[in-house]
Design an enzyme around this catalytic site. Structure first.
Site, PDB file in Angstrom:
ATOM      1  N   HIS A   1       0.874  -1.196   0.000  1.00  0.00           N
ATOM      2  CA  HIS A   1       0.000   0.000   0.000  1.00  0.00           C
ATOM      3  C   HIS A   1       0.896   1.226   0.000  1.00  0.00           C
ATOM      4  CE1 HIS A   1      -3.804   2.202   1.483  1.00  0.00           C
ATOM      5  NE2 HIS A   1      -2.905   3.123   1.195  1.00  0.00           N
TER       6      HIS A   1
ATOM      7  N   HIS B   1       1.590   5.377  -1.717  1.00  0.00           N
ATOM      8  CA  HIS B   1       1.255   6.550  -2.538  1.00  0.00           C
ATOM      9  C   HIS B   1       2.551   7.122  -3.111  1.00  0.00           C
ATOM     10  CE1 HIS B   1      -2.890   6.664  -1.012  1.00  0.00           C
ATOM     11  NE2 HIS B   1      -2.340   6.204   0.095  1.00  0.00           N
ATOM     12  N   LEU B   2       2.639   7.175  -4.438  1.00  0.00           N
ATOM     13  CA  LEU B   2       3.834   7.714  -5.094  1.00  0.00           C
ATOM     14  C   LEU B   2       3.592   9.099  -5.676  1.00  0.00           C
ATOM     15  CD1 LEU B   2       5.275   4.560  -6.915  1.00  0.00           C
ATOM     16  CD2 LEU B   2       6.290   5.792  -4.982  1.00  0.00           C
ATOM     17  N   ARG B   3       2.303   9.506  -5.775  1.00  0.00           N
ATOM     18  CA  ARG B   3       1.972  10.793  -6.415  1.00  0.00           C
ATOM     19  C   ARG B   3       2.518  10.843  -7.834  1.00  0.00           C
ATOM     20  NH1 ARG B   3      -1.379  10.742  -2.146  1.00  0.00           N
ATOM     21  NH2 ARG B   3      -0.518  11.660  -0.252  1.00  0.00           N
TER      22      ARG B   3
ATOM     23  N   ASN C   1      -5.074   7.290  -6.251  1.00  0.00           N
ATOM     24  CA  ASN C   1      -5.799   8.531  -5.923  1.00  0.00           C
ATOM     25  C   ASN C   1      -5.036   9.774  -6.368  1.00  0.00           C
ATOM     26  OD1 ASN C   1      -3.887   8.025  -3.840  1.00  0.00           O
ATOM     27  ND2 ASN C   1      -5.096   9.141  -2.326  1.00  0.00           N
TER      28      ASN C   1
ATOM     29  N   LYS D   1      -9.302  -0.198  -6.175  1.00  0.00           N
ATOM     30  CA  LYS D   1      -9.404   0.425  -4.856  1.00  0.00           C
ATOM     31  C   LYS D   1     -10.751   1.111  -4.655  1.00  0.00           C
ATOM     32  CE  LYS D   1      -7.877   1.915  -0.887  1.00  0.00           C
ATOM     33  NZ  LYS D   1      -6.707   2.730  -0.567  1.00  0.00           N
TER      34      LYS D   1
ATOM     35  N   HIS E   1     -10.546   1.225   1.485  1.00  0.00           N
ATOM     36  CA  HIS E   1     -10.381   2.215   2.556  1.00  0.00           C
ATOM     37  C   HIS E   1     -11.625   2.075   3.419  1.00  0.00           C
ATOM     38  CE1 HIS E   1      -9.013   6.048   4.440  1.00  0.00           C
ATOM     39  NE2 HIS E   1     -10.271   5.966   4.872  1.00  0.00           N
TER      40      HIS E   1
ATOM     41  N   HIS F   1      -4.718  -0.540   5.612  1.00  0.00           N
ATOM     42  CA  HIS F   1      -4.286   0.251   6.778  1.00  0.00           C
ATOM     43  C   HIS F   1      -5.242   0.113   7.968  1.00  0.00           C
ATOM     44  CE1 HIS F   1      -7.174   2.998   5.013  1.00  0.00           C
ATOM     45  NE2 HIS F   1      -6.332   3.609   4.212  1.00  0.00           N
TER      46      HIS F   1
ATOM     47  N   LEU G   1      -5.328   9.186   7.863  1.00  0.00           N
ATOM     48  CA  LEU G   1      -6.614   8.496   7.893  1.00  0.00           C
ATOM     49  C   LEU G   1      -6.415   7.028   7.519  1.00  0.00           C
ATOM     50  CD1 LEU G   1      -8.876  11.251   6.333  1.00  0.00           C
ATOM     51  CD2 LEU G   1      -8.988  10.360   8.680  1.00  0.00           C
TER      52      LEU G   1
ATOM     53  N   ASP H   1       1.353   2.621   3.544  1.00  0.00           N
ATOM     54  CA  ASP H   1       0.513   3.810   3.348  1.00  0.00           C
ATOM     55  C   ASP H   1       1.363   5.078   3.436  1.00  0.00           C
ATOM     56  OD1 ASP H   1      -1.744   5.299   2.778  1.00  0.00           O
ATOM     57  OD2 ASP H   1      -2.473   5.295   4.846  1.00  0.00           O
TER      58      ASP H   1
ATOM     59  N   HIS I   1       2.827  14.489   1.563  1.00  0.00           N
ATOM     60  CA  HIS I   1       2.219  15.797   1.284  1.00  0.00           C
ATOM     61  C   HIS I   1       3.303  16.820   1.574  1.00  0.00           C
ATOM     62  CE1 HIS I   1      -1.998  14.437   1.020  1.00  0.00           C
ATOM     63  NE2 HIS I   1      -1.688  13.574   1.971  1.00  0.00           N
TER      64      HIS I   1
ATOM     65  N   ALA J   1      -4.338  14.732   5.291  1.00  0.00           N
ATOM     66  CA  ALA J   1      -4.098  13.477   6.009  1.00  0.00           C
ATOM     67  C   ALA J   1      -3.027  12.677   5.286  1.00  0.00           C
ATOM     68  CB  ALA J   1      -5.389  12.672   6.077  1.00  0.00           C
TER      69      ALA J   1
END
Ligand SMILES: NC(=O)N[C@@H](CC(=O)O)C(=O)O
Ligand SMILES: [Zn+2]
Ligand SMILES: [Zn+2]
Length: 346
Positions: free
Chosen positions: A15, A17-19, A43, A101, A138, A176, A221, A249, A253, A265
């Protein structure tokens, strides 16, 4: 006797996030140094809703992998109420999309295009069951009347339990997890239901959000919970069950987006992910269980081969900078300005 060196099969992050753009370039090396593969969350803005978008995003990720490192992004689709069975069939046929997802609309970062009513997704869910494409969840309700600390437990009772019953062959990962209720639900569920656990939910309880003042870098979150829940997660992660596996996760940011009157978050942990898990397992005297949690249970559930090379961790404290990167992609990592007990050997 305490171990000072630990060699394990190279882990994967189930899980992440690489953006995109500058942030992708900033964070990907941290993950690629430690992990062979990662399940990449969809996302983005706009979200990754079909195989064509997932393929283009995959190409951007591969182009950002530093020379000398091998890293395989495992792509995911963002479920919407307009996802069709054809989208699912195409995703499965691509070979590079490994899951879909479900973000309840409004539940978390960039979830505005998510699902308002899961009843509008039954054609897509049936297709996923038929094509054996896992659903990642989620797991929080978004009803404003439900207390923010109860949203996961209420989601399990009202939405997840009926879904598991309705699709008995669908593989589902509750992402998560943060509560005793989630750990118990997954442990008792059939073998097609599993969960990822983050390092921050294993290491911190909700006091960390308010330690001496409001701590935006400890806001994620689902939000951190009470100590009794952290203990249940630690028991699940270190207990050896194949239903629980590593998913950081890590959710970068920028500093400005976190340190704000309405901060985003997400915690960034990719810079020290496997090292943080090693701390948890060491505290439990369970370092011998780390390899299965980090490197075996995930690929077994996703029906992918386990990695064949290894990484080595040494028990040697190292300092985490106050900030990583500069300019528009500068971010504050977990444990900024302090140290980690385990270090990844180069
Ligand atoms: N975990 C978070 O707090 N944030 C994630 C979204 C998510 O995984 O829910 C993000 O994309 O920033
Ligand atoms: Zn989430
Ligand atoms: Zn996430």
């Amino acid at each position: 006797m305490t171990a000072t060196r630990l060699t394990i099969t190279r882990p994967d992050d189930w899980h992440l996030h690489l953006r995109d753009g500058d942030m992708l370039a900033r964070v990907l090396p941290d993950t690629a140094r430690r992990f062979a593969r990662a399940i990449v969350m969809p996302n983005l803005v706009p979200p990754v809703v079909n195989a064509a978008l997932a393929g283009a995003y995959r190409d951007r990720i591969l182009a950002a992998v530093p020379a000398g490192l091998a890293f395989e992004p495992l792509m995911t689709l963002y479920l919407t109420e307009r996802t069709t069975p054809a989208d699912i069939a195409e995703a499965k046929a691509s070979g590079f999309v490994h899951a879909v997802k479900w973000y309840p609309a409004g539940a978390t970062t960039n979830s505005d295009s998510g699902v308002k009513h899961i009843d509008n997704c039954h054609a897509a869910l049936s297709a996923m069951e038929q094509h054996d494409l896992p659903l990642l969840v989620h797991g929080e309700v978004t009803d404003a009347h439900v207390d923010v600390f109860d949203r996961e437990a209420v989601f399990i009772e009202t939405l997840l339990k009926p879904l598991v019953q309705r699709y008995p062959k669908l593989r589902i990962v509750l992402e998560h997890i943060t509560t005793r209720q989630a750990a118990e639900f997954v442990a008792a569920a059939p073998a097609n239901v599993a969960a990822t656990i983050t390092p921050h939910h294993l290491l911190m309880n909700r006091n960390a959000i308010f330690q001496g003042g409001i701590r935006p870098h400890h806001y994620c979150l689902p939000v951190l919970k009470r100590e009794e829940h952290r203990l249940a997660l630690v028991a699940a992660a270190t207990g050896g069950s194949p239903k629980f596996f590593l998913g950081t996760d890590s959710a970068p940011h920028t500093r400005g987006a976190k340190e704000s009157a309405c901060g985003c978050a997400g915690m960034y942990s990719a810079h020290g992910a496997i090292e943080l898990y090693a701390e948890v397992f060491e505290q439990q005297d369970a370092l011998d269980k780390l390899e299965a949690f980090a490197s075996f249970h995930g690929p077994d559930f996703y029906r992918l081969p386990r990695n064949t090379d290894t990484i080595t961790l040494v028990r040697e404290p190292w300092d985490i900078p106050a900030e990583l990167g500069e300019g528009s992609s500068a971010l504050v990592p977990l444990r900024a300005g302090t140290s980690l007990a385990w270090r990844l050997e180069a």
